[in-house]
Design an enzyme around this catalytic site. Structure first.
Site, mmCIF file in Angstrom:
data_model
loop_
_atom_site.group_PDB
_atom_site.id
_atom_site.type_symbol
_atom_site.label_atom_id
_atom_site.label_comp_id
_atom_site.label_asym_id
_atom_site.label_seq_id
_atom_site.Cartn_x
_atom_site.Cartn_y
_atom_site.Cartn_z
ATOM 1 N N ILE A 62 1.107 -1.147 -0.024
ATOM 2 C CA ILE A 62 0.106 0.071 -0.010
ATOM 3 C C ILE A 62 0.846 1.269 0.051
ATOM 4 O O ILE A 62 1.087 1.865 1.125
ATOM 5 C CB ILE A 62 -1.056 0.023 1.360
ATOM 6 C CG1 ILE A 62 -1.716 -1.343 1.357
ATOM 7 C CG2 ILE A 62 -1.776 1.340 0.989
ATOM 8 C CD1 ILE A 62 -2.649 -1.405 2.618
ATOM 9 N N PRO A 63 1.432 1.610 -1.207
ATOM 10 C CA PRO A 63 2.283 2.754 -1.318
ATOM 11 C C PRO A 63 1.381 3.926 -1.090
ATOM 12 O O PRO A 63 0.420 4.205 -1.385
ATOM 13 C CB PRO A 63 2.984 2.748 -2.513
ATOM 14 C CG PRO A 63 1.802 2.036 -3.364
ATOM 15 C CD PRO A 63 1.336 0.950 -2.448
ATOM 16 N N HIS A 64 2.065 4.866 -0.164
ATOM 17 C CA HIS A 64 1.448 6.334 0.185
ATOM 18 C C HIS A 64 2.409 7.344 0.766
ATOM 19 O O HIS A 64 3.384 6.894 0.677
ATOM 20 C CB HIS A 64 0.450 5.930 1.416
ATOM 21 C CG HIS A 64 1.019 5.248 2.655
ATOM 22 N ND1 HIS A 64 1.512 4.063 2.496
ATOM 23 C CD2 HIS A 64 1.383 5.808 3.751
ATOM 24 C CE1 HIS A 64 1.892 3.611 3.718
ATOM 25 N NE2 HIS A 64 1.907 4.747 4.672
ATOM 26 N N GLY A 65 2.067 8.526 0.669
ATOM 27 C CA GLY A 65 3.063 9.489 0.973
ATOM 28 C C GLY A 65 3.466 9.606 2.576
ATOM 29 O O GLY A 65 2.974 8.647 3.190
#
Length: 146
Positions: A62-65
């Site tokens: 779950i890539p996120h900033g």
């Protein structure tokens, strides 16, 4: 939340594989196309990944900033890409890459729904067996109920 975080335009199935960088770029691109993030969000995802892996287990990343890059988020949204050929995510096998952007703390409820779904091996098997993006979206419908 005022609007659905996941629509059919944000769901893709690829028969092949991708690199981690390509998968993150696609996740960010889908979120940007949905009007949820600015183009700066991809760099924010890369910053997060440099400090801690967003691999969650059970073939999910779950890539996120980062918290410092919240200004790149315009609306809460999710992108879902299934790579049937897999993605090497820092040494871990990933099939599902779900990019996430959350205004305020809205992403926490979305993450909770995803965690519930991916904690069940039978549900993951159904997600892997989905033949179309529409079928995949229907299996993920709970993310829009938060």
């Amino acid at each position: 939340m005022a609007r659905e975080v996941l629509s059919i335009e944000q769901v893709r199935i690829h028969p092949g594989s991708a690199t981690q960088e390509e998968a993150m770029r696609e996740a960010a691109g889908i979120l940007a196309a949905a009007g949820a993030v600015t183009d700066a969000y991809f760099d924010a995802m890369r910053q997060r990944e440099a400090t801690v892996s967003t691999y969650m287990g059970n073939e999910l990343a779950i890539p996120h900033g980062t918290n410092e890059t919240k200004e790149a988020i315009l609306a809460s949204a999710l992108s879902v890409v299934r790579y049937d050929g897999g993605v090497d995510w820092g040494g871990e096998p990933v099939t599902f890459v779900m990019g996430i952007a959350g205004v305020g703390d809205e992403h926490l409820e979305i993450l909770s729904q995803i965690a519930l779904l991916f904690s069940d091996d039978d549900e993951v098997a159904k997600l892997k067996a989905a033949q179309t993006p529409e079928e995949l979206l229907s299996l993920l419908a709970t993310v829009n109920e938060s």
